[in-house]
Design a protein around this motif. Structure first.
Motif, PDB file in Angstrom:
ATOM      1  N   THR A   1       2.210  -2.369  34.605  1.00 35.52           N
ATOM      2  CA  THR A   1       2.623  -3.027  35.861  1.00 35.52           C
ATOM      3  C   THR A   1       4.046  -2.619  36.223  1.00 35.52           C
ATOM      4  N   THR A   2       4.917  -2.558  35.233  1.00 33.98           N
ATOM      5  CA  THR A   2       6.296  -2.130  35.455  1.00 33.98           C
ATOM      6  C   THR A   2       6.338  -0.711  36.019  1.00 33.98           C
ATOM      7  N   ASP A   3       5.557   0.181  35.412  1.00 36.21           N
ATOM      8  CA  ASP A   3       5.567   1.579  35.859  1.00 36.21           C
ATOM      9  C   ASP A   3       5.040   1.715  37.284  1.00 36.21           C
ATOM     10  N   LYS A   4       3.979   0.970  37.567  1.00 40.24           N
ATOM     11  CA  LYS A   4       3.313   1.114  38.860  1.00 40.24           C
ATOM     12  C   LYS A   4       4.133   0.511  39.999  1.00 40.24           C
ATOM     13  N   ASN A   5       4.828  -0.587  39.714  1.00 41.25           N
ATOM     14  CA  ASN A   5       5.463  -1.348  40.803  1.00 41.25           C
ATOM     15  C   ASN A   5       6.983  -1.385  40.732  1.00 41.25           C
ATOM     16  N   LYS A   6       7.559  -0.724  39.729  1.00 41.91           N
ATOM     17  CA  LYS A   6       9.026  -0.722  39.564  1.00 41.91           C
ATOM     18  C   LYS A   6       9.584  -2.146  39.539  1.00 41.91           C
ATOM     19  N   VAL A   7       8.978  -2.983  38.717  1.00 47.49           N
ATOM     20  CA  VAL A   7       9.440  -4.361  38.554  1.00 47.49           C
ATOM     21  C   VAL A   7       9.569  -4.635  37.061  1.00 47.49           C
ATOM     22  N   ALA A   8      10.098  -5.810  36.727  1.00 46.85           N
ATOM     23  CA  ALA A   8      10.120  -6.251  35.331  1.00 46.85           C
ATOM     24  C   ALA A   8       9.202  -7.474  35.213  1.00 46.85           C
ATOM     25  N   THR A   9       8.904  -7.859  33.982  1.00 47.35           N
ATOM     26  CA  THR A   9       8.010  -9.003  33.803  1.00 47.35           C
ATOM     27  C   THR A   9       8.727 -10.082  33.007  1.00 47.35           C
TER      28      THR A   9
END
Lengths: 220, 73
Positions: free
Chosen positions: A167-175
């Motif tokens: 998810t981080t790679d795909k959306n450039k976000v953190a969790t």
């Protein structure tokens, strides 16, 4: 009296390329580079025919299909021989009804174990501890988990970790803590005063300028 | 070995790989697509088949050698 020379223990570093290897496995000779383009969970266990390892392998087998749906492969390792691995695989299938279909490295000379810092002498001088390395499609080490001999790993956490990294790679976000797919994600913190001031007006769910969350579209 | 047996003959997955090459596959990805084998096993298997002389490789593209042609007849 001369000091006893302790073997050098090397540990991989997050973000670095995982050290390549060629190793004998239950499915022939494999190289780490054979996994290029797929995510890989490389994990070690102390020994075949031991109770906690058997429960872990059955648990890994249970999530293998879920991992494959995430373009992720499994590769086990211990310092046992291929013959021992085969006997154990057959025993687990006969006695426990679980088929272990992923390859297991027979690291008799501990070459792979030493490259990945899998032997921790305070735990055992000869066996590998319970290491889990998440390696991405570019062969970079993205996460590492080390558990002691006494404690079996949590498969839900391993799946969650793969989901979080992808998810981080795909959306450039953190969790955030305890995140699971579908939960809000963390918007990367602003890097300048200007961005910090703008952040509060960008429509995110912000507790303050440095802690902003957003929901991803379904399936992302 | 997954693709070449101890007697030097291709195994069933080795034969599937050789047949996929005959059917036009040339990259590991194409072989994986045709045979349904995971990509890591295809790469390892192609390496074995090449070492055993059943397959030739030029810059990442694989094709049957004469021995490979004979093996699948």
């Amino acid at each position: 009296m001369s000091e006893v020379q302790k073997p050098e223990i090397r540990f991989p570093i997050l973000g670095q390329k995982a050290p390549d290897f060629e190793a004998l496995t239950t499915q022939g000779t494999l190289r780490l580079s054979d996994y290029k383009g797929t995510w890989l969970i490389l994990f070690s266990h102390p020994a075949d025919f031991t109770p906690v390892c058997t429960t872990e392998f059955m648990a890994f087998a249970k999530i293998y299909d879920d991992l494959k749906k995430r373009n992720t492969e499994l590769l086990g390792l211990s310092v046992d021989s291929v013959s021992s691995h085969i006997a154990w695989i057959k025993n687990v299938e006969e006695k426990m009804g679980v088929k272990l279909t992923f390859p297991i490295i027979a690291d008799l000379n501990k070459e792979v174990a030493h490259k990945f810092g899998m032997i921790h002498p305070e735990q055992s001088k000869t066996e590998t501890v319970r290491c889990t390395f998440v390696i991405d499609p570019e062969s970079k080490i993205r996460a590492m988990i080390y558990y002691p001999l006494t404690t079996g790993r949590n498969m839900n956490e391993i799946l969650r970790l793969i989901d979080a990294l992808q998810t981080t790679d795909k959306n450039k976000v953190a969790t955030p803590a305890n995140w699971k797919p579908g939960d809000p994600v963390v918007v990367p913190p602003p890097a300048t005063i200007e961005q910090a001031e703008a952040r509060l007006k960008e429509g995110y769910d912000c507790k303050d300028w440095y802690l902003c969350m957003k929901k991803l579209p379904e399936g992302q | 070995m997954p693709c070449v047996a101890p007697d030097g003959k291709p195994t069933s997955s080795g034969m599937a790989t050789l047949k996929s090459l005959k059917d036009g596959a040339s990259t590991p990805e194409e072989v994986a697509g045709k045979t349904g084998q995971p990509l890591f096993r295809v790469r390892s298997g192609l390496r074995e088949l090449k070492n055993a002389g059943f397959v030739e490789e030029i810059e990442g593209k694989y094709s049957l050698s004469k021995n490979g042609e004979t093996a699948i007849q």
